[in-house]
Design a protein around this motif. Structure first.
Motif, PDB file in Angstrom:
ATOM      1  N   GLY A 164       0.726  -1.312   0.232  1.00  0.00           N
ATOM      2  CA  GLY A 164       0.050  -0.218  -0.166  1.00  0.00           C
ATOM      3  C   GLY A 164       1.033   1.355   0.060  1.00  0.00           C
ATOM      4  O   GLY A 164       0.775   2.558  -0.720  1.00  0.00           O
ATOM      5  N   ARG A 165       2.136   0.988   0.761  1.00  0.00           N
ATOM      6  CA  ARG A 165       2.642   2.537   0.918  1.00  0.00           C
ATOM      7  C   ARG A 165       3.313   2.481  -0.206  1.00  0.00           C
ATOM      8  O   ARG A 165       3.799   4.252  -0.820  1.00  0.00           O
ATOM      9  N   LEU A 166       4.152   1.174  -1.330  1.00  0.00           N
ATOM     10  CA  LEU A 166       4.159   1.971  -2.612  1.00  0.00           C
ATOM     11  C   LEU A 166       3.793   1.574  -3.773  1.00  0.00           C
ATOM     12  O   LEU A 166       4.062   2.658  -4.603  1.00  0.00           O
ATOM     13  N   GLY A 167       2.034   1.561  -3.507  1.00  0.00           N
ATOM     14  CA  GLY A 167       1.521   1.278  -4.637  1.00  0.00           C
ATOM     15  C   GLY A 167       1.868   0.655  -5.241  1.00  0.00           C
ATOM     16  O   GLY A 167       0.966   0.360  -6.890  1.00  0.00           O
ATOM     17  N   MET A 168       2.137  -0.367  -5.426  1.00  0.00           N
ATOM     18  CA  MET A 168       2.581  -1.770  -6.796  1.00  0.00           C
ATOM     19  C   MET A 168       3.600  -2.827  -5.087  1.00  0.00           C
ATOM     20  O   MET A 168       3.786  -2.668  -4.290  1.00  0.00           O
ATOM     21  N   VAL A 169       3.252  -3.778  -5.792  1.00  0.00           N
ATOM     22  CA  VAL A 169       3.718  -5.166  -5.425  1.00  0.00           C
ATOM     23  C   VAL A 169       5.397  -4.704  -4.723  1.00  0.00           C
ATOM     24  O   VAL A 169       6.004  -4.539  -5.633  1.00  0.00           O
ATOM     25  N   PRO A 170       5.745  -5.409  -3.355  1.00  0.00           N
ATOM     26  CA  PRO A 170       7.143  -4.964  -2.960  1.00  0.00           C
ATOM     27  C   PRO A 170       8.504  -5.698  -4.028  1.00  0.00           C
ATOM     28  O   PRO A 170       8.981  -5.120  -3.884  1.00  0.00           O
ATOM     29  N   HIS A 171       8.371  -6.667  -4.537  1.00  0.00           N
ATOM     30  CA  HIS A 171       9.535  -6.936  -5.176  1.00  0.00           C
ATOM     31  C   HIS A 171       9.728  -5.754  -6.372  1.00  0.00           C
ATOM     32  O   HIS A 171      10.681  -6.171  -7.230  1.00  0.00           O
ATOM     33  N   VAL A 172       8.762  -5.334  -6.676  1.00  0.00           N
ATOM     34  CA  VAL A 172       8.534  -3.981  -8.034  1.00  0.00           C
ATOM     35  C   VAL A 172       9.030  -2.570  -7.808  1.00  0.00           C
ATOM     36  O   VAL A 172      10.064  -3.085  -7.743  1.00  0.00           O
ATOM     37  N   GLY A 173       8.514  -2.971  -6.402  1.00  0.00           N
ATOM     38  CA  GLY A 173       8.206  -1.065  -5.733  1.00  0.00           C
ATOM     39  C   GLY A 173       9.613  -1.339  -5.055  1.00  0.00           C
ATOM     40  O   GLY A 173      10.635  -0.331  -5.185  1.00  0.00           O
TER      41      GLY A 173
END
Length: 443
Positions: A164-173
């Motif tokens: 939610g903080r990155l606006g994309m899945v973590p392994h991409v963000g």
């Protein structure tokens, strides 16, 4: 013997025979290498999945296919704490540990997953761990904290709050740098995951391994259980050849002996064999195998026994009978009877060897037939659940909709090996047929 040696020498004049024999020798060599390097029990244990494959990515394609197309997709990196500069600060009743896990990232695409594996030794107390992510551009991203037991796994990719903080899945963000969610691009450079742990026991030790999973893996890729498909492709070779060879030998030899016995004894023996053959000819083999696999067992060795049993009184008996009838009346058979040769000796020593050269090509081309039969049963879900085989790989691909999801390698690799097996035996068998079959010598 001279005829056999002459026939083998004639094989050199047939490019198809040389090519087919080369394919067969390659498959045999691969089978021997597989059996020697990966024992049977170890192959079964690995194919069941589990911790053997925890460092492999899910549904990753083969490396060579990506590189052949000019791509630079990432492979899996495992960053171990054994190589890290660990710092410890003791306090009363425990100690604080900092483990920096640093690695270089120089790929175009993004990782497929991020997992942190923690192993705490020397204590039963839970530790508290806080994670921080550092990017090449100097950005620091807190990943949160949690308590961990002796052996634990933190799936960074499934951190919903971070997503939610990155606006994309973590392994991409975490690898996107300044690029936005609309068109993320991987930032290359040095990354670091800092593990700050509070250990509530002075004698405790903490190991941390960061797995940065790639999108490609090995020569054959992986499946949905992270299993390396190379294991199934390699072990599928000896299983396929053994099944095909044993089935072909079992059905051919028994059928030939039974046909020769009927021709020699004639009368009610021959009549009984012919009636059993005619009844067996109308029995469909595949539905019977499906019924056995559904109601009893899908063991590959049980299926092999059923295949041989159904193949004993096959249509080949009538073909062999037609070839053996004129041999029975040959002068050398009368001579053998005159000097007192027994029935078994006449059948096995004088009748059967006369038609073996003509039957060898048929025997060779029969092997891939049973290889395809075993693969067909596995595709239908009736393959041996324990053995890694080509058909089982195709069945798993079908169940997971591999083609629909774009995992073409999952289907192409076992299919190519099946076609290669059929091609090799067919090319070699047809060349043998031209050599040993008198009717084809001038064609």
């Amino acid at each position: 013997m001279s005829r056999w040696m002459q026939g083998l020498r004639e094989l050199k004049g047939y490019p198809s025979a040389v090519g087919g024999l080369g394919i067969i020798l390659f498959l045999v060599a691969l089978s021997l290498y597989t059996v020697i390097t990966i024992p049977y029990s170890e192959a079964l244990d690995r194919w069941r999945g589990g911790d053997h494959w925890q460092m492999n990515p899910v549904n990753a394609g083969p490396v060579w296919a990506d590189r052949l197309l000019g791509g630079n997709l990432p492979q899996t990196r495992v960053v171990e704490s054994d190589n890290a500069d660990i710092r410890e600060a003791p306090f009363e009743g425990g100690k604080q540990v900092r483990i920096p896990l640093t690695f270089e990232y120089d790929n175009e695409g993004f990782p497929s997953e991020l997992n942190l594996f923690l192993n705490q030794k020397g204590t039963q107390q839970e530790a508290f761990v806080r994670l921080t992510w550092h990017t090449p551009s100097g950005e620091t991203i807190p990943l949160g904290g949690r308590r961990v037991s002796e052996e634990d796994r933190i799936s960074i990719s499934q951190n919903r709050a971070l997503e939610g903080r990155l606006g994309m899945v973590p392994h991409v963000g975490l690898f996107a740098g300044d690029s936005g969610p609309a068109d993320p691009k991987a930032e290359q450079g040095e990354y670091r995951l800092t593990v700050d742990a509070m250990l509530f026991d002075p004698g405790a030790e903490l190991e941390a391994d960061l797995a940065v999973y790639g999108q490609v893996h090995g020569l054959a890729g992986t499946d949905y259980q992270r299993r390396n498909l190379m294991l199934a492709l390699m072990w599928g070779t000896p299983v396929a050849l053994a099944f095909g060879l044993l089935a072909a030998v079992g059905t051919t030899l028994t059928t030939l002996v039974i046909a020769a016995t009927g021709v020699w004894y004639r009368g009610w023996v021959d009549a009984l064999i012919q009636r059993l053959t005619e009844v067996n000819m109308i029995l469909p083999m595949l539905p019977i195998l499906v019924m056995v696999g559904t109601l009893y067992s899908t063991s590959i060795w049980l299926m092999l026994g059923v295949v041989i049993a159904l193949g004993i009184f096959s249509a080949g008996i009538k073909t062999y009978r037609a070839m053996l009838l004129p041999i029975r009346e040959a002068p050398y058979i009368e001579a053998a009877r005159a000097y007192g040769a027994g029935n078994a000796r006449i059948i096995l020593r004088y009748m059967i060897p006369r038609i073996l050269p003509v039957l060898i090509p048929t025997f060779v081309t029969l092997i891939p037939t049973f290889v395809f039969l075993e693969a067909s049963l596995a595709v239908l879900g009736l393959g041996d659940p324990e053995l890694p085989t080509w058909g089982k790989v195709l069945n798993d691909a079908q169940e997971q909709s591999a083609l629909y999801n774009g995992f073409y390698y999952w289907v192409i690799a076992p299919a190519v090996l099946l076609m290669l097996t059929g091609l090799g035996f067919a090319m070699f068998g047809f060349a043998l047929d031209r050599i040993f079959n008198p009717r084809l010598r001038t064609q």
